[in-house]
Enzyme design. Structure first.
Site, PDB file in Angstrom:
ATOM      1  CG  ASP A   1     -10.166  78.557 119.441  1.00 27.32           C
ATOM      2  OD1 ASP A   1     -11.326  78.328 119.069  1.00 27.32           O
ATOM      3  OD2 ASP A   1      -9.373  79.304 119.190  1.00 27.32           O
TER       4      ASP A   1
ATOM      5  NE  ARG B   1      -8.812  76.252 125.396  1.00 29.15           N
ATOM      6  CZ  ARG B   1      -9.478  77.376 125.506  1.00 29.15           C
ATOM      7  NH1 ARG B   1     -10.164  77.792 124.757  1.00 29.15           N
ATOM      8  NH2 ARG B   1      -9.371  78.097 126.450  1.00 29.15           N
TER       9      ARG B   1
ATOM     10  CG  ASP C   1      -4.669  93.660 126.074  1.00 29.08           C
ATOM     11  OD1 ASP C   1      -5.089  92.449 126.346  1.00 29.08           O
ATOM     12  OD2 ASP C   1      -5.485  94.711 125.707  1.00 29.08           O
TER      13      ASP C   1
END
Ligand SMILES: Nc1ncnc2c1ncn2[C@@H]1O[C@H](COP(=O)(O)OP(=O)(O)OP(=O)(O)O)[C@@H](O)[C@H]1O
Ligand SMILES: [Mg+2]
Length: 567
Positions: A320, A240, A167
């Site tokens: 990550d 990252r 979402d």
């Protein structure tokens, strides 16, 4: 040269907007397919480019919860800014009103994932790695403020091409945790992304897996509806280790014409953003990369030693979630330890490889992934490759030294003493002690073991253990300088400067976010106050409330002793 801005008092949105200075989007490449994909809010493969332009999806009728006054001060932002309609709009995801001098620019980035040093593709819906990245984090601003470059990123700002069908939202619970933890970590003197602001909305709810009330289940049992929120976090960059890996994997496999070039660009951009002071721009590429590896290693090893110092566990230390600038990033499945346990891991999905005392090993794996990402750029220079490998092989040694120094400082001694440390760890495990309280009480330089009782969960009546504690304490006291009142005070102050009195334990957070869900933000504000002053003694009220062992009924309780969902 960086655009310098002297410390200012930024009062209005116009003044704030004038600071805009975008380097990520100006120096790097946009996904060439972005323009053919509407608003870029559907999960899809992104084959090249360093970023995708995507607008945040605003949360409706935003409700202000808090902002970081400390960070506002650091940035020279006046508190009137938080009341500005445009500021509120922007940091609750509504970019519709943005006009010159600020451009309507916002972006999400792709990255790859390695878990404990192993490359993964399966987490990407396309099994290629091209659909993985910022699924709900969108950067909206970049500026040089007081000579330092900062990127502002909304977390929970809606779908991006990397949302993988989810979402794109963050819930109030997780946003409060991240907001408070970032500013707490900064106050603990541990490098971290910072918190700017936090808004929620009652107009949108999303579903998350969670536990029944008072449950001891390890696995989530129900889906619950939670209010959405947007926290804005700020850092010199959000690059990252996994991000470098994405471009290195593409370069390694020669996936497209520009793959090598894009890798070189992102690595040089990392240096520009995070290592400008340490790496001279006149050096050649090989020299830059070798220095970069050394500097990142230095930062990463210090970071992890600091995490252990303050009792922090990053339960999901994938590549990550490992900032290439060497600071703490992604406060999802984290926890501050209560009862000392080297195997402490607050996230049920995390596994022992990311547990409390294994963080140095997890960091080593991330460092390996980092070095692998630099290798394609050094493939024509065997000497540099060898040098890089030597740096990589040195990781454990450097980590070890930093960890030993950290323990020595926690114990107030000049030089690490293995025997003293080993016996202490065994005693702490056998007696069951609260990690924070123990070291803080020890910082009072106790004469007898009774003075440490406040930190003991049990086993205090056991005679044998008591004897061992007393002899440990005696031995410890011979290692510190307690010859005069003055020297005692000195050791005590040094210890108190590294052993915090207050850490942001999960059960404090639970009370605060549960209250916030009812629209009451008092506890959030109180935690903000206490946890941004973690080394001071503070008031009796705060001491009674936040300097306590975890109540026994909360042990093992789902959502408090462990979490299953951090988003
Ligand atoms: N609700 C969500 N909608 C879209 N993407 C999500 C959602 N939750 C997590 N993701 C994405 O899944 C990946 C793994 O999630 P993880 O929990 O590590 O990160 P995060 O907490 O969302 O973000 P970050 O690492 O940016 O702090 C991330 O790339 C994240 O963007
Ligand atoms: Mg993450």
């Amino acid at each position: 040269m960086m655009k310098e801005n002297l410390k200012k008092d930024i009062k209005t949105f116009e003044q704030f907007a004038k600071l805009a200075d975008y380097s990520f989007v100006n120096r790097l490449n946009c996904d060439p397919d972005a323009k053919f994909n509407g608003d870029n809010k559907e999960s899809r493969e992104v084959f090249s480019g360093h970023y995708v332009s995507v607008e945040p999806t605003a949360i409706k009728e935003p409700i202000y919860i808090c902002h970081s006054e400390n960070f506002f001060n650091d940035l020279g932002f006046n508190k009137s800014l938080i009341k500005s309609d445009d500021f509120i709009k922007m940091f609750s995801g509504d970019m519709s009103n943005i006009s010159y001098p600020m451009e309507n620019i916002s972006w999400a980035t792709g990255y790859a994932l390695s878990i404990y040093g192993t490359e993964y593709y399966a987490q990407c819906p396309f099994q290629t790695g091209n659909g993985y990245g910022d699924g709900r984090a969108i950067s909206v601003f970049e500026a040089v403020i007081n000579g330092k470059r900062w990127e502002f990123q909304l977390k929970g700002a809606g779908r991006t091409p990397y949302c993988r069908g989810a979402d794109g939202r963050a819930v109030l619970r997780s946003s409060i945790r991240e907001f408070l933890a970032q500013e707490h970590m900064h106050a603990l003197k541990v490098p971290t992304s910072r918190s700017l602001s936090l808004f929620t909305s009652k107009k949108e709810q999303v579903k998350r897996p969670w536990f029944r009330n008072n449950s001891y289940s390890r696995d989530p049992e129900v889906m619950i509806e939670e209010d959405v929120a947007i926290t804005t976090r700020v850092a010199p960059s959000f690059i990252r280790v996994g991000q470098l890996e994405l471009f290195a994997r593409r370069a390694r496999k020669n996936e497209h014409k520009k793959a090598y070039e894009e890798l070189e660009q992102i690595v040089l951009h990392l240096i520009h953003r995070e290592y400008n002071d340490e790496i001279n721009s006149d050096l050649n590429l090989e020299e830059k990369l070798i220095l970069l590896a050394k500097q990142f290693q230095n930062r990463l090893t210090s970071l992890v030693a600091n995490w252990i110092r303050v009792g922090y566990c990053q339960g999901n230390f994938n590549s990550d979630n490992c900032a290439a600038g060497g600071f703490t990033l992604d406060y999802g499945p984290f926890g501050f330890i209560d009862m000392f346990d080297p195997k402490y891991q607050p996230w049920t999905g995390g596994g022992m490889h990311f547990s409390f005392f294994n963080q140095p090993n997890a960091a080593k794996k991330n460092f390996k992934s980092f070095c692998s990402s630099l290798k394609p750029l050094l493939s024509s220079n065997l000497n540099s490759l060898k040098e890089l490998e030597e740096i990589e092989n040195n990781f454990s040694k450097i980590m070890h030294i930093k960890i030993e120094n950290m323990w020595a400082s926690k114990l107030g001694i000049d030089k690490f003493d293995f025997e003293l440390f080993d016996e202490l760890i065994n005693l702490m495990i056998e007696t069951k002690v609260d990690y924070t309280i123990f070291f803080r009480e020890l910082s009072n330089i106790p004469n007898s073991i009774n003075e440490l009782e406040k930190s003991f969960y049990d086993n205090f009546e056991n005679k044998d253990i008591k004897l061992r504690w007393n002899s440990w304490l005696e031995k410890w006291r011979t290692k510190i300088d307690i010859n005069s009142n003055e020297s005692i005070k000195k050791v005590s102050n040094q210890m108190k400067s590294v052993n915090p009195k207050y850490t942001l334990k999960e059960w404090y957070l639970v009370l605060a976010y549960e209250q916030a869900q009812e629209g009451n933000y008092e506890l959030v504000k109180q935690l903000q106050e206490v946890m941004t002053n973690p080394y001071i003694e503070n008031s009796k009220e705060f001491e009674d409330k936040y300097y306590n062992k975890k109540p026994s009924n909360l042990f093992g309780m789902a959502g408090i002793s462990h979490v299953s969902c951090s988003s």
